[in-house]
Enzyme design. Structure first.
Site, PDB file in Angstrom:
ATOM      1  N   MET A  21       0.851  -1.195   0.000  1.00  0.00           N
ATOM      2  CA  MET A  21       0.000   0.000   0.000  1.00  0.00           C
ATOM      3  C   MET A  21       0.890   1.249   0.000  1.00  0.00           C
ATOM      4  O   MET A  21       0.447   2.343   0.385  1.00  0.00           O
ATOM      5  CB  MET A  21      -0.937  -0.002   1.207  1.00  0.00           C
ATOM      6  CG  MET A  21      -1.889  -1.207   1.185  1.00  0.00           C
ATOM      7  SD  MET A  21      -3.412  -0.960   2.092  1.00  0.00           S
ATOM      8  CE  MET A  21      -2.786  -0.682   3.740  1.00  0.00           C
ATOM      9  N   HIS A  25       9.060   1.022   3.369  1.00  0.00           N
ATOM     10  CA  HIS A  25      10.174   1.053   4.315  1.00  0.00           C
ATOM     11  C   HIS A  25      11.065  -0.148   4.044  1.00  0.00           C
ATOM     12  O   HIS A  25      10.786  -0.945   3.132  1.00  0.00           O
ATOM     13  CB  HIS A  25       9.656   1.088   5.761  1.00  0.00           C
ATOM     14  CG  HIS A  25       8.638   0.027   6.054  1.00  0.00           C
ATOM     15  ND1 HIS A  25       8.955  -1.311   6.108  1.00  0.00           N
ATOM     16  CD2 HIS A  25       7.303   0.105   6.289  1.00  0.00           C
ATOM     17  CE1 HIS A  25       7.871  -2.006   6.373  1.00  0.00           C
ATOM     18  NE2 HIS A  25       6.840  -1.178   6.476  1.00  0.00           N
ATOM     19  N   GLU A  26      12.113  -0.284   4.856  1.00  0.00           N
ATOM     20  CA  GLU A  26      13.089  -1.368   4.619  1.00  0.00           C
ATOM     21  C   GLU A  26      12.436  -2.746   4.614  1.00  0.00           C
ATOM     22  O   GLU A  26      12.914  -3.666   3.957  1.00  0.00           O
ATOM     23  CB  GLU A  26      14.197  -1.329   5.685  1.00  0.00           C
ATOM     24  CG  GLU A  26      15.203  -0.203   5.489  1.00  0.00           C
ATOM     25  CD  GLU A  26      15.953  -0.266   4.167  1.00  0.00           C
ATOM     26  OE1 GLU A  26      16.292  -1.373   3.716  1.00  0.00           O
ATOM     27  OE2 GLU A  26      16.179   0.800   3.569  1.00  0.00           O
ATOM     28  N   HIS A  28       9.487  -3.574   3.341  1.00  0.00           N
ATOM     29  CA  HIS A  28       9.019  -3.816   1.964  1.00  0.00           C
ATOM     30  C   HIS A  28      10.212  -4.120   1.053  1.00  0.00           C
ATOM     31  O   HIS A  28      10.147  -5.009   0.207  1.00  0.00           O
ATOM     32  CB  HIS A  28       8.325  -2.565   1.399  1.00  0.00           C
ATOM     33  CG  HIS A  28       7.050  -2.190   2.094  1.00  0.00           C
ATOM     34  ND1 HIS A  28       6.922  -1.044   2.838  1.00  0.00           N
ATOM     35  CD2 HIS A  28       5.843  -2.810   2.138  1.00  0.00           C
ATOM     36  CE1 HIS A  28       5.686  -0.959   3.303  1.00  0.00           C
ATOM     37  NE2 HIS A  28       5.010  -2.022   2.908  1.00  0.00           N
ATOM     38  N   GLN A  52     -10.372  -2.554   2.682  1.00  0.00           N
ATOM     39  CA  GLN A  52      -9.843  -3.144   3.912  1.00  0.00           C
ATOM     40  C   GLN A  52      -9.799  -2.155   5.069  1.00  0.00           C
ATOM     41  O   GLN A  52      -9.270  -2.465   6.132  1.00  0.00           O
ATOM     42  CB  GLN A  52      -8.487  -3.804   3.663  1.00  0.00           C
ATOM     43  CG  GLN A  52      -7.323  -2.868   3.357  1.00  0.00           C
ATOM     44  CD  GLN A  52      -6.082  -3.627   2.937  1.00  0.00           C
ATOM     45  OE1 GLN A  52      -5.981  -4.130   1.819  1.00  0.00           O
ATOM     46  NE2 GLN A  52      -5.104  -3.739   3.837  1.00  0.00           N
ATOM     47  N   GLN A 139       6.097 -11.340   7.696  1.00  0.00           N
ATOM     48  CA  GLN A 139       5.579 -12.114   8.828  1.00  0.00           C
ATOM     49  C   GLN A 139       4.911 -11.216   9.876  1.00  0.00           C
ATOM     50  O   GLN A 139       4.131 -11.681  10.696  1.00  0.00           O
ATOM     51  CB  GLN A 139       6.700 -12.922   9.486  1.00  0.00           C
ATOM     52  CG  GLN A 139       6.125 -13.993  10.422  1.00  0.00           C
ATOM     53  CD  GLN A 139       7.073 -14.423  11.499  1.00  0.00           C
ATOM     54  OE1 GLN A 139       8.147 -14.921  11.179  1.00  0.00           O
ATOM     55  NE2 GLN A 139       6.703 -14.245  12.762  1.00  0.00           N
ATOM     56  N   SER A 177       4.466   1.065   8.067  1.00  0.00           N
ATOM     57  CA  SER A 177       4.189   2.392   7.490  1.00  0.00           C
ATOM     58  C   SER A 177       3.486   3.271   8.519  1.00  0.00           C
ATOM     59  O   SER A 177       3.558   4.497   8.455  1.00  0.00           O
ATOM     60  CB  SER A 177       3.303   2.254   6.249  1.00  0.00           C
ATOM     61  OG  SER A 177       3.916   1.392   5.330  1.00  0.00           O
TER      62      SER A 177
HETATM   63  O1  PAF Z   1      -0.104  -5.709   3.746  1.00  0.00           O
HETATM   64  C1  PAF Z   1      -0.524  -4.830   2.954  1.00  0.00           C
HETATM   65  O2  PAF Z   1       0.170  -3.846   2.653  1.00  0.00           O
HETATM   66  C2  PAF Z   1      -1.924  -4.964   2.361  1.00  0.00           C
HETATM   67  O3  PAF Z   1      -2.790  -5.551   3.267  1.00  0.00           O
HETATM   68  C3  PAF Z   1      -1.933  -5.715   1.018  1.00  0.00           C
HETATM   69  C4  PAF Z   1      -1.465  -7.145   1.157  1.00  0.00           C
HETATM   70  C5  PAF Z   1      -1.055  -4.975   0.007  1.00  0.00           C
HETATM   71  C6  PAF Z   1      -3.369  -5.747   0.471  1.00  0.00           C
HETATM   72  O4  PAF Z   1      -3.889  -4.471   0.279  1.00  0.00           O
END
Ligand code: PAF
Length: 273
Positions: A21, A25-26, A28, A52, A139, A177
């Site tokens: 989304m 950050h590190e 990701h 969500q 995780q 984030s």
């Molecule tokens: O973990 C996330 O950033 C979100 O829940 C995802 C998996 C991208 C779905 O919108």
């Protein structure tokens, strides 16, 4: 995106996928590094998925840093960035949702009704569009990963799920984030989450306690931090069913969700015997 993926698949390339989304950050970037090392083509998506977020949640103020994100993705050598807009993901008359029953109502799901239906639906859509052979998740969002794994199994999807370790700040706070929401004082206080998990993990491994004692110790440690405004859950859970445990199993999930001020933070650790 569908056409691009088809072209790569036609040319015999494997596609690794990192859905995000944004506000990268590190943590990701570690998923992207792993995807790069295991696939011919890496696709990252940035989509702040409205389904969500509940109406009272932080959809509007969720951190956005498009320029910074693009810079980071370029640096990591991501091949394709997929950034759909809300209208193209949820067209008028959108009415099909994926719900992974049971797992979605526990832990975070009990406090965020509908959240995991939003997650499973968007991940299903993204998988159909990007057509990855493997997808990478952190995780830190253990329940999210468990729900996506169940969806992939139940719906016979051909995607390998790779769950990567949580990256932490020097004081142990899991990278997220949402950490940018914390004031200086709250940021300092947030270190108690990791300390609680570490101490619970030691207690679990010691062999001289049961999950009920561990849960009590976790609650005591969290309650001792005055800036924690709410403990949503803290305890020992089954890694498959996400139910609270009264006896240790071979694999145990220690998990916490708290609010510090108005910021909701989660973290977990797995203890295996
Ligand atoms: O973990 C996330 O950033 C979100 O829940 C995802 C998996 C991208 C779905 O919108």
């Amino acid at each position: 995106m569908k056409e691009t993926s088809k072209r790569h698949l036609h040319n015999g390339k494997t596609i690794g996928f990192v859905p995000t989304m944004g506000a990268l950050h590190e943590g990701h970037l570690s998923l992207i590094k792993r995807a790069k090392s295991e696939n011919d083509i890496v696709v990252a998506s940035i989509f702040i998925n409205p389904t969500q977020f509940a109406p009272n949640e932080d959809f509007e103020k969720y951190p956005r840093d498009m320029e910074g994100d693009m810079e980071k993705l370029k640096r990591e050598g991501v091949d394709i960035l997929f950034m759909p807009d809300t209208k193209s993901m949820y067209s008028d008359g959108f009415s099909t949702y994926v719900t992974v029953k049971d797992l979605s109502d526990k832990l975070c799901g009990a406090f965020r009704p509908g959240h995991f239906t939003g997650v499973a639906t968007v991940v299903c859509k993204l998988f159909n569009i990007v057509k990855p052979v493997a997808a990478y998740f952190g995780q830190k969002d253990f329940q999210q990963a468990a729900i996506i794994k169940r969806m992939v199994e139940n719906l016979n999807m051909d995607v390998d799920l790779i769950i990567c370790p949580t990256l932490r700040e020097p004081d142990g706070l899991a990278m997220s984030s949402r950490n940018v929401y914390l004031s200086h004082e709250e940021r300092r206080a947030a270190a108690v989450i990791y300390k609680t998990l570490l101490s619970a993990s030691k207690m679990t491994k010691s062999g001289e306690s049961n999950p009920v004692d561990v849960r009590k110790q976790m609650h005591d440690m969290l309650k001792a931090e005055p800036l924690i405004s709410e403990i949503q859950y803290a305890g020992v859970y089954d890694t498959n069913t996400l139910d609270e445990l009264n006896e240790f199993k071979r694999q145990n999930l220690l998990a916490v969700a708290v609010k510090i001020g108005s910021t909701r933070l989660i973290d977990n650790m797995i203890v295996e015997f």
